[in-house]
Design a protein around this motif. Sequence first.
Motif, short mmCIF file in Angstrom:
data_model
loop_
_atom_site.label_atom_id
_atom_site.label_comp_id
_atom_site.label_asym_id
_atom_site.label_seq_id
_atom_site.Cartn_x
_atom_site.Cartn_y
_atom_site.Cartn_z
N GLU A 1 32.80 14.42 -73.54
CA GLU A 1 34.06 13.70 -73.66
C GLU A 1 33.89 12.25 -73.18
OE1 GLU A 1 35.40 17.85 -71.98
OE2 GLU A 1 33.79 16.41 -71.63
N SER A 2 34.71 11.39 -73.70
CA SER A 2 34.76 10.00 -73.24
C SER A 2 36.14 9.44 -73.55
CB SER A 2 33.67 9.15 -73.90
OG SER A 2 33.85 9.14 -75.30
N GLY B 1 38.50 8.44 -71.15
CA GLY B 1 39.49 8.52 -70.09
C GLY B 1 39.57 7.22 -69.32
N LEU C 1 40.91 9.76 -76.45
CA LEU C 1 39.77 10.52 -75.97
C LEU C 1 38.90 10.94 -77.15
CD1 LEU C 1 41.49 12.88 -73.36
CD2 LEU C 1 40.67 10.53 -73.08
N CYS D 1 35.47 13.48 -78.25
CA CYS D 1 34.61 14.60 -77.88
C CYS D 1 33.51 14.70 -78.92
CB CYS D 1 35.40 15.89 -77.80
SG CYS D 1 34.41 17.36 -77.52
N THR E 1 37.00 14.51 -68.65
CA THR E 1 37.19 13.07 -68.46
C THR E 1 38.55 12.87 -67.79
OG1 THR E 1 37.15 10.90 -69.52
CG2 THR E 1 38.17 12.68 -70.78
N GLN E 2 38.57 12.00 -66.79
CA GLN E 2 39.78 11.80 -66.00
C GLN E 2 40.75 10.85 -66.72
OE1 GLN E 2 40.73 13.05 -62.76
NE2 GLN E 2 42.67 12.11 -63.35
#
Length: 125
Positions: free
Chosen positions: A6-7, A9, A20, A22, A119-120
């Motif tokens: 994931e990226s 965030g 986001l 994935c 991801t936060q």
Amino acid sequence: QVQLVESGGGLVQAGGSLRLSCATSGRTFNSYAMGWFRQAPGKEREFVATVTTSSGMYYADSVKGRFTLFRDNAKNTVYLQMNSLKPEDTAVYYCAARAVGGWRIATTTSEYDYWGQGTQVTVSS
């Protein structure tokens, strides 16, 4: 075996947007149903959205009308566009893949076979 990364965030103000991504490994991405879940501190991981192998989509009531999920089979990637974000959307967001029964909607964590690292997403008021 499928690997999910994931990226996208980050920190955003209430009312803002984030997308986001994935990214998945392997050459059979279009045979997997994909889902997004989230987990806030002290809470259970909860369903957010899912897309089936036939591109059927389903959303949690809490995000319906604000979040949009779409998959790009050519890029082996699924996206979650999040608009009108609220502080209560703050959580770690996880991408998941389901190998069996990808044609049907699944909203529970136990139905998914593979998970990303998360991801936060933090939404400030």
